[in-house]
Design an enzyme around this catalytic site. Structure first.
Site: not given
Length: 106
Positions: A37, A66-67
């Site tokens: 991450e 991905d948001s």
């Protein structure tokens, strides 16, 4: 059929993509790869990192997602840090940050 590997641990996301690609030449399979991450300024940067990392592992066509969540009154915060904010402050903590702020647009 051409295989597209969706890199996710969420089977619901895979089913949604399968529905979208129904009737096309693509077959969706799921792979859950442990991807570091990273912290970056945009969801785009994070998604590009994830895609490159996953492709290096599999050498196949892949899809990643991905948001980010941008609150205008907080100058775009939390943006791509939404997962971390959700894990630490939680939704109620985020709401508390908005106390007294009328503009709730995001």
């Amino acid at each position: 059929m051409q295989e597209i590997v969706f890199i996710t641990g969420n089977s619901g996301k895979v089913k949604a993509l399968e529905r979208r690609l129904q009737g096309t030449k693509y077959k969706v399979t799921q792979e859950n790869i442990d991807i570091p991450e990273i912290q970056a300024e945009s969801a785009r940067e994070i998604a590009l990192f994830k895609a490159r990392y996953a492709y290096e592992q599999l050498r196949k066509p892949i899809v990643v997602q991905d948001s980010s969540f941008h609150i205008n009154a907080l100058k775009g915060f939390p943006g791509p840090y939404i997962k971390y904010v959700n894990e630490t402050l939680g939704p109620y903590g985020l709401i508390r940050l908005m106390e007294g702020i009328e503009d709730r647009s995001c």
